[in-house]
Design a protein around this motif. Structure first.
Motif, PDB file in Angstrom:
ATOM      1  N   HIS A   1      35.447  48.534  42.218  1.00 18.69           N
ATOM      2  CA  HIS A   1      35.548  49.987  42.086  1.00 18.69           C
ATOM      3  C   HIS A   1      34.375  50.619  41.345  1.00 18.69           C
ATOM      4  CE1 HIS A   1      39.903  50.291  43.240  1.00 18.69           C
ATOM      5  NE2 HIS A   1      39.811  49.008  42.969  1.00 18.69           N
ATOM      6  N   LEU A   2      33.986  50.033  40.234  1.00 16.90           N
ATOM      7  CA  LEU A   2      33.058  50.691  39.320  1.00 16.90           C
ATOM      8  C   LEU A   2      31.700  50.979  39.956  1.00 16.90           C
ATOM      9  CD1 LEU A   2      33.110  51.815  36.494  1.00 16.90           C
ATOM     10  CD2 LEU A   2      32.106  49.681  35.695  1.00 16.90           C
ATOM     11  N   THR A   3      31.157  50.042  40.699  1.00 21.09           N
ATOM     12  CA  THR A   3      29.844  50.257  41.304  1.00 21.09           C
ATOM     13  C   THR A   3      29.866  51.456  42.239  1.00 21.09           C
ATOM     14  OG1 THR A   3      29.334  47.899  41.147  1.00 21.09           O
ATOM     15  CG2 THR A   3      28.043  49.186  42.715  1.00 21.09           C
ATOM     16  N   GLU A   4      30.886  51.536  43.066  1.00 26.63           N
ATOM     17  CA  GLU A   4      31.006  52.654  44.005  1.00 26.63           C
ATOM     18  C   GLU A   4      31.175  53.976  43.257  1.00 26.63           C
ATOM     19  OE1 GLU A   4      33.975  54.177  47.547  1.00 26.63           O
ATOM     20  OE2 GLU A   4      33.858  52.030  47.143  1.00 26.63           O
ATOM     21  N   ILE A   5      31.944  53.967  42.184  1.00 25.36           N
ATOM     22  CA  ILE A   5      32.156  55.188  41.403  1.00 25.36           C
ATOM     23  C   ILE A   5      30.858  55.629  40.740  1.00 25.36           C
ATOM     24  CG2 ILE A   5      33.288  56.097  39.325  1.00 25.36           C
ATOM     25  CD1 ILE A   5      35.762  54.454  40.179  1.00 25.36           C
ATOM     26  N   VAL A   6      30.147  54.692  40.149  1.00 23.93           N
ATOM     27  CA  VAL A   6      28.885  55.039  39.473  1.00 23.93           C
ATOM     28  C   VAL A   6      27.863  55.543  40.490  1.00 23.93           C
ATOM     29  CG1 VAL A   6      26.935  54.093  38.168  1.00 23.93           C
ATOM     30  CG2 VAL A   6      29.280  53.537  37.487  1.00 23.93           C
ATOM     31  N   GLU A   7      27.771  54.917  41.636  1.00 26.57           N
ATOM     32  CA  GLU A   7      26.851  55.388  42.675  1.00 26.57           C
ATOM     33  C   GLU A   7      27.235  56.797  43.135  1.00 26.57           C
ATOM     34  OE1 GLU A   7      26.946  52.368  45.696  1.00 26.57           O
ATOM     35  OE2 GLU A   7      25.707  50.994  44.514  1.00 26.57           O
ATOM     36  N   GLY A   8      28.524  57.022  43.348  1.00 26.21           N
ATOM     37  CA  GLY A   8      28.986  58.358  43.728  1.00 26.21           C
ATOM     38  C   GLY A   8      28.698  59.386  42.652  1.00 26.21           C
ATOM     39  N   TYR A   9      28.896  59.010  41.406  1.00 19.52           N
ATOM     40  CA  TYR A   9      28.629  59.921  40.297  1.00 19.52           C
ATOM     41  C   TYR A   9      27.143  60.247  40.206  1.00 19.52           C
ATOM     42  CZ  TYR A   9      28.413  61.797  35.568  1.00 19.52           C
ATOM     43  OH  TYR A   9      28.183  62.598  34.481  1.00 19.52           O
ATOM     44  N   ASN A  10      26.303  59.246  40.419  1.00 19.59           N
ATOM     45  CA  ASN A  10      24.859  59.489  40.410  1.00 19.59           C
ATOM     46  C   ASN A  10      24.459  60.467  41.517  1.00 19.59           C
ATOM     47  OD1 ASN A  10      24.447  57.861  38.188  1.00 19.59           O
ATOM     48  ND2 ASN A  10      23.942  56.059  39.401  1.00 19.59           N
ATOM     49  N   GLU A  11      25.063  60.330  42.681  1.00 21.33           N
ATOM     50  CA  GLU A  11      24.818  61.285  43.773  1.00 21.33           C
ATOM     51  C   GLU A  11      25.311  62.683  43.379  1.00 21.33           C
ATOM     52  OE1 GLU A  11      26.632  59.855  47.363  1.00 21.33           O
ATOM     53  OE2 GLU A  11      25.584  57.929  47.229  1.00 21.33           O
ATOM     54  N   PHE A  12      26.457  62.720  42.731  1.00 14.19           N
ATOM     55  CA  PHE A  12      27.016  63.996  42.284  1.00 14.19           C
ATOM     56  C   PHE A  12      26.078  64.684  41.295  1.00 14.19           C
ATOM     57  CE2 PHE A  12      29.538  66.300  39.092  1.00 14.19           C
ATOM     58  CZ  PHE A  12      30.099  67.274  39.896  1.00 14.19           C
ATOM     59  N   THR A  13      25.603  63.951  40.303  1.00 19.33           N
ATOM     60  CA  THR A  13      24.714  64.564  39.315  1.00 19.33           C
ATOM     61  C   THR A  13      23.383  64.964  39.950  1.00 19.33           C
ATOM     62  OG1 THR A  13      23.942  62.393  38.543  1.00 19.33           O
ATOM     63  CG2 THR A  13      25.745  63.412  37.327  1.00 19.33           C
ATOM     64  N   ALA A  14      22.940  64.221  40.954  1.00 16.68           N
ATOM     65  CA  ALA A  14      21.705  64.590  41.653  1.00 16.68           C
ATOM     66  C   ALA A  14      21.881  65.892  42.428  1.00 16.68           C
ATOM     67  CB  ALA A  14      21.270  63.462  42.588  1.00 16.68           C
ATOM     68  N   SER A  15      23.095  66.182  42.854  1.00 14.71           N
ATOM     69  CA  SER A  15      23.348  67.400  43.624  1.00 14.71           C
ATOM     70  C   SER A  15      23.681  68.599  42.732  1.00 14.71           C
ATOM     71  CB  SER A  15      24.480  67.169  44.631  1.00 14.71           C
ATOM     72  OG  SER A  15      25.704  66.993  43.966  1.00 14.71           O
ATOM     73  N   GLU A  16      23.664  68.408  41.430  1.00 16.97           N
ATOM     74  CA  GLU A  16      24.052  69.476  40.512  1.00 16.97           C
ATOM     75  C   GLU A  16      23.227  70.756  40.678  1.00 16.97           C
ATOM     76  OE1 GLU A  16      24.817  70.214  35.759  1.00 16.97           O
ATOM     77  OE2 GLU A  16      24.474  68.184  36.494  1.00 16.97           O
ATOM     78  N   PRO A  17      21.904  70.690  40.844  1.00 18.68           N
ATOM     79  CA  PRO A  17      21.156  71.944  41.051  1.00 18.68           C
ATOM     80  C   PRO A  17      21.620  72.708  42.305  1.00 18.68           C
ATOM     81  CG  PRO A  17      19.647  70.157  40.521  1.00 18.68           C
ATOM     82  CD  PRO A  17      21.003  69.547  40.731  1.00 18.68           C
ATOM     83  N   ILE A  18      21.943  71.995  43.354  1.00 22.32           N
ATOM     84  CA  ILE A  18      22.442  72.623  44.578  1.00 22.32           C
ATOM     85  C   ILE A  18      23.794  73.273  44.312  1.00 22.32           C
ATOM     86  CG2 ILE A  18      23.259  72.154  46.922  1.00 22.32           C
ATOM     87  CD1 ILE A  18      21.169  69.836  46.955  1.00 22.32           C
TER      88      ILE A  18
END
Length: 150
Positions: free
Chosen positions: A99-116
């Protein structure tokens, strides 16, 4: 380190006890790290939805529902592990590996999309403000017209 130093003196039981304590402390630290990471991610997602609005989050980060679902399952398993002490290590191993790897990867994508997300939310708020101003202007004109032509 203390456990290894005890071995030459023949204090095997003390060394084993120290190794058990060290193993327990490491396991607890690993569990705490997983708990803290998932809590932080859950809090950040909740703040984003609260501050930016669900529409902005879903528009700017379409994978939000998948990330949130995986996070909810993980946090449920963490909760179960607190009740099921005998299987706690196995549950956390599953969390870490599955679970954790997928969650961290998803969270990293989420934070990368924060300006949008922020730009979308700002544009949406401006649109709502303009819409409300137009409604207010229409009401004022309607009231004025009713008063002026009566």
């Amino acid at each position: 380190m203390e456990a290894i130093q005890c071995l030459p003196d023949g204090e095997d039981s003390e060394a084993i006890a120290l190794l058990r304590d060290a193993y327990f402390d490491c396991s607890r630290a690993r569990h705490d790290a997983i708990d803290a990471a998932t809590s932080k991610i859950a809090a950040d997602l909740a703040i984003a939805v609260d501050k930016l609005g669900p529409e902005a989050v879903l528009e700017g980060f379409p994978s939000f529902s998948k990330l949130k679902s995986r996070l909810d399952v993980t946090r449920r398993l963490i909760s179960i592990s607190r009740e099921d002490r005998e299987n706690r290590a196995r549950i956390y191993e599953t969390l870490e590996n599955d679970h954790l790897t997928e969650i961290v990867e998803g969270y990293n994508e989420f934070t990368a999309s924060e300006p949008i997300l922020r730009r979308y939310a700002l544009r949406r708020r401006r649109g709502l403000l303009i819409e409300r101003a137009m409604w207010l202007a229409a009401i004022i004109v309607g009231v004025w017209a009713t008063w002026a032509f009566s």
